[in-house]
Scaffold this motif. Sequence first.
Motif, mmCIF file in Angstrom:
data_model
loop_
_atom_site.group_PDB
_atom_site.id
_atom_site.type_symbol
_atom_site.label_atom_id
_atom_site.label_comp_id
_atom_site.label_asym_id
_atom_site.label_seq_id
_atom_site.Cartn_x
_atom_site.Cartn_y
_atom_site.Cartn_z
ATOM 1 N N SER A 39 -7.994 8.868 -0.070
ATOM 2 C CA SER A 39 -9.372 7.874 -0.725
ATOM 3 C C SER A 39 -8.623 7.729 -1.774
ATOM 4 C CB SER A 39 -10.405 8.719 -0.970
ATOM 5 O OG SER A 39 -10.509 9.984 -1.620
ATOM 6 N N SER A 40 -7.704 8.042 -2.819
ATOM 7 C CA SER A 40 -7.136 7.125 -3.556
ATOM 8 C C SER A 40 -6.375 6.175 -3.394
ATOM 9 C CB SER A 40 -6.559 8.462 -5.060
ATOM 10 O OG SER A 40 -5.536 8.887 -4.523
ATOM 11 N N THR A 41 -5.748 6.566 -2.598
ATOM 12 C CA THR A 41 -4.713 6.064 -2.061
ATOM 13 C C THR A 41 -5.444 4.364 -2.185
ATOM 14 O OG1 THR A 41 -3.123 7.071 -1.998
ATOM 15 C CG2 THR A 41 -3.152 4.672 -0.643
ATOM 16 N N TYR A 42 -6.039 4.536 -1.464
ATOM 17 C CA TYR A 42 -6.897 2.884 -0.894
ATOM 18 C C TYR A 42 -8.591 2.708 -2.250
ATOM 19 C CZ TYR A 42 -5.128 3.953 3.704
ATOM 20 O OH TYR A 42 -4.512 3.825 4.347
ATOM 21 N N LEU A 43 -9.106 3.726 -2.826
ATOM 22 C CA LEU A 43 -9.529 2.834 -4.175
ATOM 23 C C LEU A 43 -8.618 2.526 -5.312
ATOM 24 C CD1 LEU A 43 -12.025 5.905 -4.409
ATOM 25 C CD2 LEU A 43 -12.195 3.288 -3.408
ATOM 26 N N VAL A 44 -7.188 2.270 -5.232
ATOM 27 C CA VAL A 44 -6.445 2.231 -6.551
ATOM 28 C C VAL A 44 -6.320 1.048 -5.547
ATOM 29 C CG1 VAL A 44 -4.085 1.858 -7.070
ATOM 30 C CG2 VAL A 44 -6.599 4.243 -7.472
ATOM 31 N N SER A 45 -5.940 1.084 -4.521
ATOM 32 C CA SER A 45 -5.411 0.048 -3.619
ATOM 33 C C SER A 45 -6.485 -1.852 -4.143
ATOM 34 C CB SER A 45 -4.926 -0.460 -2.000
ATOM 35 O OG SER A 45 -3.465 0.780 -2.136
ATOM 36 N N PHE A 67 -4.976 -3.893 -6.352
ATOM 37 C CA PHE A 67 -4.071 -4.568 -6.607
ATOM 38 C C PHE A 67 -3.950 -5.301 -5.400
ATOM 39 C CE2 PHE A 67 -2.810 -0.499 -8.945
ATOM 40 C CZ PHE A 67 -2.390 -0.924 -10.439
ATOM 41 N N LEU A 68 -4.699 -5.569 -4.795
ATOM 42 C CA LEU A 68 -4.353 -6.517 -3.286
ATOM 43 C C LEU A 68 -5.843 -7.446 -3.370
ATOM 44 C CD1 LEU A 68 -4.522 -3.931 -0.477
ATOM 45 C CD2 LEU A 68 -2.361 -5.426 -1.448
ATOM 46 N N THR A 69 -5.033 -8.720 -3.116
ATOM 47 C CA THR A 69 -6.449 -9.484 -2.795
ATOM 48 C C THR A 69 -6.925 -9.406 -1.356
ATOM 49 O OG1 THR A 69 -4.855 -11.130 -1.045
ATOM 50 C CG2 THR A 69 -4.618 -11.212 -3.171
ATOM 51 N N LEU A 70 -7.769 -9.559 -1.896
ATOM 52 C CA LEU A 70 -9.167 -9.840 0.101
ATOM 53 C C LEU A 70 -9.376 -9.812 1.482
ATOM 54 C CD1 LEU A 70 -12.555 -8.955 -0.100
ATOM 55 C CD2 LEU A 70 -12.630 -11.282 0.297
ATOM 56 N N GLU A 71 -8.217 -11.167 1.097
ATOM 57 C CA GLU A 71 -7.202 -11.211 2.386
ATOM 58 C C GLU A 71 -6.425 -10.332 3.084
ATOM 59 O OE1 GLU A 71 -7.553 -13.562 0.022
ATOM 60 O OE2 GLU A 71 -8.864 -14.629 1.147
ATOM 61 N N SER A 96 -13.164 5.394 2.497
ATOM 62 C CA SER A 96 -12.863 4.173 1.375
ATOM 63 C C SER A 96 -12.355 2.733 1.109
ATOM 64 C CB SER A 96 -11.299 4.919 0.294
ATOM 65 O OG SER A 96 -10.223 5.777 1.169
ATOM 66 N N VAL A 97 -11.942 2.873 2.890
ATOM 67 C CA VAL A 97 -11.405 1.389 3.548
ATOM 68 C C VAL A 97 -12.812 0.998 3.722
ATOM 69 C CG1 VAL A 97 -10.656 -0.132 4.920
ATOM 70 C CG2 VAL A 97 -8.975 1.921 4.364
ATOM 71 N N GLU A 98 -13.619 1.142 4.107
ATOM 72 C CA GLU A 98 -14.856 0.654 4.587
ATOM 73 C C GLU A 98 -15.455 0.442 2.537
ATOM 74 O OE1 GLU A 98 -16.137 -1.021 7.338
ATOM 75 O OE2 GLU A 98 -14.338 -0.189 8.081
ATOM 76 N N VAL A 99 -15.665 1.464 1.839
ATOM 77 C CA VAL A 99 -16.118 1.360 0.399
ATOM 78 C C VAL A 99 -15.208 0.204 -0.238
ATOM 79 C CG1 VAL A 99 -16.909 2.571 -1.337
ATOM 80 C CG2 VAL A 99 -17.774 3.354 0.574
ATOM 81 N N SER A 100 -14.419 0.589 -0.112
ATOM 82 C CA SER A 100 -13.781 -0.653 -0.965
ATOM 83 C C SER A 100 -13.775 -1.666 -0.679
ATOM 84 C CB SER A 100 -11.876 -0.253 -1.227
ATOM 85 O OG SER A 100 -12.453 1.176 -1.621
ATOM 86 N N TYR A 101 -13.543 -2.037 0.937
ATOM 87 C CA TYR A 101 -13.689 -3.812 1.642
ATOM 88 C C TYR A 101 -15.536 -4.205 1.046
ATOM 89 C CZ TYR A 101 -13.661 -7.452 4.740
ATOM 90 O OH TYR A 101 -13.807 -8.880 5.234
ATOM 91 N N ARG A 102 -16.404 -2.985 1.580
ATOM 92 C CA ARG A 102 -17.432 -4.086 0.891
ATOM 93 C C ARG A 102 -17.667 -4.037 -0.780
ATOM 94 N NH1 ARG A 102 -21.188 -1.891 5.573
ATOM 95 N NH2 ARG A 102 -19.842 -1.533 7.179
ATOM 96 N N LEU A 103 -17.108 -3.037 -1.036
ATOM 97 C CA LEU A 103 -17.414 -3.370 -2.800
ATOM 98 C C LEU A 103 -16.805 -4.547 -3.010
ATOM 99 C CD1 LEU A 103 -16.720 0.394 -4.554
ATOM 100 C CD2 LEU A 103 -19.205 -1.135 -4.740
ATOM 101 N N VAL A 111 0.448 -1.237 -0.389
ATOM 102 C CA VAL A 111 0.013 -0.110 -0.019
ATOM 103 C C VAL A 111 0.524 1.645 -0.030
ATOM 104 C CG1 VAL A 111 -1.415 0.771 1.420
ATOM 105 C CG2 VAL A 111 -2.043 -0.862 1.185
ATOM 106 N N SER A 112 1.929 1.019 0.714
ATOM 107 C CA SER A 112 2.903 2.362 1.018
ATOM 108 C C SER A 112 3.786 2.605 -0.998
ATOM 109 C CB SER A 112 4.470 2.393 1.312
ATOM 110 O OG SER A 112 3.665 1.581 2.926
ATOM 111 N N LEU A 113 4.299 1.162 -1.647
ATOM 112 C CA LEU A 113 3.748 1.896 -3.268
ATOM 113 C C LEU A 113 2.998 2.777 -4.043
ATOM 114 C CD1 LEU A 113 6.461 1.251 -5.162
ATOM 115 C CD2 LEU A 113 5.205 -0.932 -4.914
ATOM 116 N N ILE A 114 1.783 1.547 -3.129
ATOM 117 C CA ILE A 114 0.552 2.534 -4.483
ATOM 118 C C ILE A 114 0.370 3.933 -3.957
ATOM 119 C CG2 ILE A 114 -1.986 2.468 -4.455
ATOM 120 C CD1 ILE A 114 -1.062 -1.003 -4.284
ATOM 121 N N HIS A 115 0.047 4.134 -2.755
ATOM 122 C CA HIS A 115 0.661 5.485 -2.393
ATOM 123 C C HIS A 115 1.499 6.650 -2.661
ATOM 124 C CE1 HIS A 115 -0.500 8.366 0.376
ATOM 125 N NE2 HIS A 115 0.363 9.065 -0.034
ATOM 126 N N ALA A 116 2.788 5.943 -3.209
ATOM 127 C CA ALA A 116 3.827 6.715 -3.343
ATOM 128 C C ALA A 116 3.289 7.346 -5.017
ATOM 129 C CB ALA A 116 4.707 5.895 -3.214
#
Length: 176
Positions: A101-107, A110-114, A164-171, A49-54
């Motif tokens: 929010s752009s960081t977590y929405l894009v993450s 790229f990340l698995t559900l787990e 955005s973490v909550e919305v992204s996780y639910r989506l 997530v740090s790499l994605i955030h950068a």
Amino acid sequence: MAIKDSENLQTEFKEFMEGSSEGVGAPEALFIKLKKRLFPNPWVVFGKVSLIHAVFGLLSLAICNQFGLNPFHTNFSLSDWFMKIGGHGLCMSLCGISFMSSTYLVSNLFLTLEEFESVKHHKWVHTGVFSLVSLAAFYFFGATLVATVTLLWLAGAFIGGILSVEVSYRLRQAWV
């Protein structure tokens, strides 16, 4: 696979490990790989997530001409639009919301559900660290940090990050 909660998943995994390893002769490497997949290392997830955030933090600054990044050489800037609709205070809050929010929405792409569940579990730490490191980077690149404006940006970053973490996780759960 919909994950209800982490404890339930761990209980089911332990039952699976105990029940399926008797008489089946499954290789131990399979169980180790499965365990790593179901319970990712939080530090590895934080690194991803740090790499994605950068990367996406820099890209999101490209649409705000405040730092002189304007790769498309346009006159439009998101900060100009934010300033027109609500002044400097709202501009700082919306900037924090959109930046984080752009960081977590894009993450989520790229990340698995787990892995994203790990982000959700540590969302306050992730958001706090990314917000403070981002402010330090802004300061390093010449931004003037005034207390009230900085607090508005931080409030926006926390609101945008947590929501955005909550919305992204639910989506993500709905897609699986």
